[in-house]
Each structure stands twice: as C-alpha cells, then as structure tokens.
Design a protein around this motif. Structure first.
Motif, short mmCIF file in Angstrom:
data_model
loop_
_atom_site.label_atom_id
_atom_site.label_comp_id
_atom_site.label_asym_id
_atom_site.label_seq_id
_atom_site.Cartn_x
_atom_site.Cartn_y
_atom_site.Cartn_z
N MET A 1 28.82 3.10 -24.75
CA MET A 1 27.63 3.04 -23.96
C MET A 1 27.38 4.37 -23.26
O MET A 1 26.25 4.84 -23.21
CB MET A 1 27.74 1.90 -22.96
N ILE A 2 28.46 4.99 -22.74
CA ILE A 2 28.32 6.26 -22.03
C ILE A 2 27.82 7.33 -22.99
O ILE A 2 26.93 8.12 -22.65
CB ILE A 2 29.66 6.66 -21.38
N ARG A 3 28.36 7.37 -24.19
CA ARG A 3 27.91 8.34 -25.18
C ARG A 3 26.44 8.15 -25.51
O ARG A 3 25.69 9.12 -25.66
CB ARG A 3 28.75 8.22 -26.45
N THR A 4 26.02 6.91 -25.66
CA THR A 4 24.63 6.62 -25.98
C THR A 4 23.71 7.09 -24.86
O THR A 4 22.67 7.71 -25.12
CB THR A 4 24.42 5.11 -26.23
N VAL A 5 24.10 6.84 -23.63
CA VAL A 5 23.29 7.28 -22.48
C VAL A 5 23.21 8.81 -22.45
O VAL A 5 22.13 9.38 -22.25
CB VAL A 5 23.87 6.72 -21.16
N GLN A 6 24.35 9.49 -22.67
CA GLN A 6 24.35 10.94 -22.67
C GLN A 6 23.50 11.50 -23.81
O GLN A 6 22.76 12.47 -23.63
CB GLN A 6 25.78 11.48 -22.78
N LEU A 7 23.58 10.90 -24.97
CA LEU A 7 22.78 11.34 -26.10
C LEU A 7 21.29 11.15 -25.83
O LEU A 7 20.48 12.05 -26.10
CB LEU A 7 23.18 10.57 -27.37
N LEU A 8 20.92 10.01 -25.26
CA LEU A 8 19.51 9.77 -24.93
C LEU A 8 19.04 10.75 -23.86
O LEU A 8 17.90 11.25 -23.92
CB LEU A 8 19.31 8.33 -24.47
N ARG A 9 19.88 11.03 -22.89
CA ARG A 9 19.52 12.00 -21.85
C ARG A 9 19.33 13.39 -22.47
O ARG A 9 18.37 14.09 -22.16
CB ARG A 9 20.63 12.05 -20.79
N TYR A 10 20.23 13.76 -23.37
CA TYR A 10 20.13 15.06 -24.05
C TYR A 10 18.83 15.15 -24.84
O TYR A 10 18.14 16.16 -24.81
CB TYR A 10 21.34 15.26 -24.96
N LEU A 11 18.49 14.09 -25.57
CA LEU A 11 17.29 14.10 -26.40
C LEU A 11 16.00 14.12 -25.58
O LEU A 11 15.00 14.69 -26.00
CB LEU A 11 17.30 12.89 -27.34
N SER A 12 16.03 13.50 -24.40
CA SER A 12 14.80 13.40 -23.61
C SER A 12 14.64 14.54 -22.60
O SER A 12 13.56 14.70 -22.04
CB SER A 12 14.78 12.06 -22.86
N ASP A 13 15.66 15.33 -22.37
CA ASP A 13 15.62 16.37 -21.33
C ASP A 13 15.63 17.76 -22.00
O ASP A 13 16.69 18.28 -22.35
CB ASP A 13 16.82 16.19 -20.41
N ALA A 14 14.46 18.36 -22.15
CA ALA A 14 14.35 19.67 -22.82
C ALA A 14 15.12 20.77 -22.08
O ALA A 14 15.80 21.57 -22.73
CB ALA A 14 12.88 20.04 -22.99
N PRO A 15 15.05 20.86 -20.74
CA PRO A 15 15.84 21.90 -20.08
C PRO A 15 17.35 21.75 -20.29
O PRO A 15 18.07 22.73 -20.44
CB PRO A 15 15.49 21.74 -18.59
N LEU A 16 17.82 20.52 -20.34
CA LEU A 16 19.24 20.29 -20.61
C LEU A 16 19.60 20.78 -22.00
O LEU A 16 20.63 21.43 -22.20
CB LEU A 16 19.58 18.79 -20.46
N GLY A 18 18.16 23.10 -23.62
CA GLY A 18 18.15 24.57 -23.57
C GLY A 18 19.43 25.13 -22.98
O GLY A 18 19.98 26.11 -23.50
N ARG A 19 19.92 24.51 -21.90
CA ARG A 19 21.17 24.98 -21.29
C ARG A 19 22.35 24.77 -22.23
O ARG A 19 23.22 25.64 -22.36
CB ARG A 19 21.41 24.26 -19.96
N VAL A 20 22.40 23.63 -22.88
CA VAL A 20 23.49 23.35 -23.81
C VAL A 20 23.45 24.33 -24.99
O VAL A 20 24.48 24.87 -25.40
CB VAL A 20 23.44 21.88 -24.29
N THR A 21 22.27 24.57 -25.50
CA THR A 21 22.13 25.51 -26.62
C THR A 21 22.54 26.92 -26.20
O THR A 21 23.24 27.62 -26.94
CB THR A 21 20.69 25.51 -27.15
N ALA A 22 22.11 27.35 -25.01
CA ALA A 22 22.47 28.69 -24.53
C ALA A 22 23.99 28.82 -24.37
O ALA A 22 24.58 29.83 -24.77
CB ALA A 22 21.77 28.98 -23.22
N ALA A 23 24.61 27.80 -23.79
CA ALA A 23 26.07 27.84 -23.61
C ALA A 23 26.78 27.85 -24.95
O ALA A 23 27.75 28.59 -25.15
CB ALA A 23 26.52 26.65 -22.77
N THR A 24 26.29 27.05 -25.88
CA THR A 24 26.90 27.01 -27.22
C THR A 24 26.75 28.36 -27.92
O THR A 24 27.69 28.84 -28.56
CB THR A 24 26.24 25.90 -28.07
#
Length: 142
Positions: A1-16, A18-24
């Motif tokens: 459930m936690i993974r699903t929530v994090q994945l949905l948050r990642y998909l719905s939050d464009a600035p997030l 962007g930050r994840v992509t920049a860090a990667t």
C-alpha cells in the motif's frame, strides 16, 4: 500500500518528478565520471575477494573525488578571475557547471621521445653541510 501511495504521488506531482529526475541524473553523471576515471579493466572488478573489491571501489571513489575537488578549485579560480575583470556571475549559470570535467586529463600521460638522445647533467651529490657534529654525538662517552 505504501509503495502504491508513493507511486501515485510521484505520478501526480510534477515538481517531485523533476527533483527525482535531477537527483538521478546527478548520480548517473557521477557514476559515468567514476567509470571514466577508472578506465582499466573496462570498469569491472577483477577480484573475487570482497576486501579487494571494497578497496577497488573506495580507491576509485577517492580518485574521482580528488579530480572533482581539483576541477572545483579550478572553476572557482576562473569565477574569481571573471569577477575581478568586472563580470557579474549569475548563480543559476554557475549551478549548471559540472565538476565532472575530463577534457584536461590525459590518463595515459604525455611522453616525449626527442629527449632520449640528450645526456643529462651529472647529479651533484655534494651537500655543503657539516655533518661532523652528528658524528661527535654518536661517539661513545669515555
């Protein structure tokens, strides 16, 4: 459930995203730079011994970090020189400069063959230092 929530948050939050992509991208840039620095053995660890593997990884990281540190010092010197000449440095422009520079490094060295025929001057082994005081200190007391 936690993974699903994090994945949905990642998909719905464009600035997030962007930050994840920049860090990667930064991590991948460092890994690529580190592989470039460690050019021997085509980037593979040749030992089956875990201690030797750990040394290999640590030495590679140390060497990569030393080159990055040197590059950063060079970049800072150039920035200071530009500022002394009256240039205004935009922090956003400076943030785009990567310390993963490789063009100035010749990994195999520079070898000159025109000096092979030149006879070097004799090495002067004489020092103008009086070492007799040391001999006096070593002499056994009477």
């Amino acid at each position: 459930m936690i993974r699903t929530v994090q994945l949905l948050r990642y998909l719905s939050d464009a600035p997030l995203r962007g930050r994840v992509t920049a860090a990667t991208n930064k991590v991948e840039a460092f890994n690529g730079f580190s592989d470039w620095v460690r050019f021997g053995q085509r980037g593979t660890v040749a030992h089956n011994d875990p201690v030797e593997q750990e040394k290999d990884v640590k030495f590679t990281s140390l060497l990569a970090n030393l080159v990055i540190f040197h590059d950063t010092l060079d970049i800072a010197d150039v920035v200071r020189q530009l500022q002394a000449e009256g240039w205004e440095i935009d922090p956003l422009d400076l943030a785009e400069i990567s310390p993963y520079l490789t063009e100035h490094i010749n990994r195999f060295g520079v070898y000159s063959t025109h000096e092979i025929g030149i006879t070097p001057e004799d090495y002067n082994t004489r020092l103008d230092v009086d070492f007799s005081t040391l001999e006096d200190e070593r002499a056994p007391a009477a």
